[in-house]
Design a protein around this motif. Sequence first.
Motif, short mmCIF file in Angstrom:
data_model
loop_
_atom_site.label_atom_id
_atom_site.label_comp_id
_atom_site.label_asym_id
_atom_site.label_seq_id
_atom_site.Cartn_x
_atom_site.Cartn_y
_atom_site.Cartn_z
N GLY A 148 9.08 -3.52 -0.87
CA GLY A 148 8.54 -2.19 -0.62
C GLY A 148 9.06 -1.14 -1.58
O GLY A 148 10.04 -1.36 -2.30
N ILE A 149 8.37 0.00 -1.61
CA ILE A 149 8.80 1.13 -2.46
C ILE A 149 8.94 2.40 -1.65
O ILE A 149 9.40 3.41 -2.18
CB ILE A 149 7.79 1.38 -3.61
CG1 ILE A 149 6.42 1.79 -3.04
CG2 ILE A 149 7.66 0.15 -4.50
CD1 ILE A 149 5.46 2.25 -4.11
N ASP A 150 8.56 2.37 -0.38
CA ASP A 150 8.66 3.55 0.47
C ASP A 150 10.11 3.92 0.73
O ASP A 150 11.00 3.06 0.70
CB ASP A 150 7.93 3.32 1.79
CG ASP A 150 6.44 3.51 1.68
OD1 ASP A 150 6.01 4.19 0.74
OD2 ASP A 150 5.70 2.98 2.53
N PRO A 151 10.39 5.19 1.03
CA PRO A 151 11.77 5.62 1.32
C PRO A 151 12.22 5.13 2.69
O PRO A 151 11.42 4.64 3.49
CB PRO A 151 11.67 7.14 1.28
CG PRO A 151 10.25 7.43 1.67
CD PRO A 151 9.44 6.31 1.06
N GLY A 152 13.53 5.28 2.95
CA GLY A 152 14.08 4.93 4.24
C GLY A 152 14.76 3.58 4.28
O GLY A 152 15.32 3.21 5.31
N GLY A 200 0.79 -1.22 0.00
CA GLY A 200 0.00 0.00 0.00
C GLY A 200 0.83 1.27 0.00
O GLY A 200 0.30 2.35 -0.24
N ALA A 201 2.15 1.15 0.27
CA ALA A 201 3.09 2.29 0.25
C ALA A 201 2.57 3.48 1.05
O ALA A 201 2.38 4.59 0.52
CB ALA A 201 3.38 2.71 -1.19
N PRO A 202 2.34 3.31 2.35
CA PRO A 202 1.74 4.41 3.14
C PRO A 202 2.61 5.66 3.25
O PRO A 202 2.08 6.78 3.29
CB PRO A 202 1.52 3.76 4.51
CG PRO A 202 2.51 2.64 4.58
CD PRO A 202 2.61 2.13 3.18
N ILE A 203 3.94 5.49 3.32
CA ILE A 203 4.81 6.67 3.44
C ILE A 203 4.79 7.49 2.16
O ILE A 203 4.72 8.73 2.18
CB ILE A 203 6.26 6.25 3.79
CG1 ILE A 203 6.27 5.36 5.04
CG2 ILE A 203 7.13 7.48 4.00
CD1 ILE A 203 5.72 6.02 6.26
N THR A 204 4.83 6.82 1.03
CA THR A 204 4.76 7.51 -0.25
C THR A 204 3.42 8.22 -0.41
O THR A 204 3.35 9.35 -0.90
CB THR A 204 4.97 6.52 -1.40
OG1 THR A 204 6.22 5.84 -1.22
CG2 THR A 204 4.98 7.23 -2.74
N MET A 205 2.35 7.55 0.01
CA MET A 205 1.02 8.17 -0.02
C MET A 205 0.99 9.43 0.84
O MET A 205 0.46 10.47 0.44
CB MET A 205 -0.03 7.18 0.44
CG MET A 205 -1.38 7.80 0.81
SD MET A 205 -2.16 8.71 -0.55
CE MET A 205 -3.13 7.40 -1.28
#
Length: 291
Positions: free
Chosen positions: A162-166, A73-78
């Motif tokens: 995942g695709i979110d940063p960090g 769901g990539a919450p950080i990117t969202m």
Amino acid sequence: VGTSIAYIVAFVDLRRRGDRWPVLRLISWLIGMVFLIYVTSGGPRVYGEVQFSSHMIEHMLLVMLVPLPMVLGAPITMLMRATKARRDGSAGVREWVLWLVHTPYLRFFAHPIVASVNFAGSLIVFYYSGIMYYALDTHIGHELMIAHFLGAGYLFAQALIGIDPGVKRPAYPLRLVMLLVTMAFHAFFGISLMSSNVLIAGDWFGNIGADWGYTAIEDQQLGGGIAWGIGEFPTLFVAIMVAVQWAKSSDREAKRIDRRENRTDDAELRAYNEMLASMAERDSKLDHRRR
């Protein structure tokens, strides 16, 4: 529920202002929230306090199944797409979350190797050190167990798909190696429970007094089989996702190279051909001199 509502509101806001956000990511996040509510409030949670096998179902779903749709769901990117950065020097939700993601503490635990060791090693520490008893006997202990293993599963999945940063993710072949090694450790853990005749948290499960039709040690051995078997489907799913992302990454890289060659009119290829021609001409002159 609150995070699901916030995600839906952010999704609608993005669509209204003309930004694109994949519907599958929204669906993935909502599925993850449904799984989380069921695991922490449904049958696995209730029976997990009196049956080791049910506890193992709760544990394996929490650490291996629930994090997967959450990560996709990539919450950080969202969050970064849906909220605006503050310009007045104050800190809002966006700033605090990004600060947390980039703290040395979280970056350490998000490192792929650390995440893998935590994902697999926590099982041994939790079940064989006596900590499990406190997760059964106290409410705060149970909540800490949920937080830890959900976080461990999330960071491990984040490192793989995942695709979110960090997270500094390894190359795709190394991701598959990480997955196979970690799942082999999980299988070893399950087999060790299946073959053990020593009751874990014996003061708890040994004194339940309920007649399930099998003994507490037989129930624990069943839990070992669950720990071994329940991870097969998430593992296959993650392996397929890694392969798909690998293929997409290779395709994007090929397109990038094609665009660069079109911009430079194949300058690199011409330079390479000229180098080969120069070498061939030099070799021809050397052969002519020798003759």
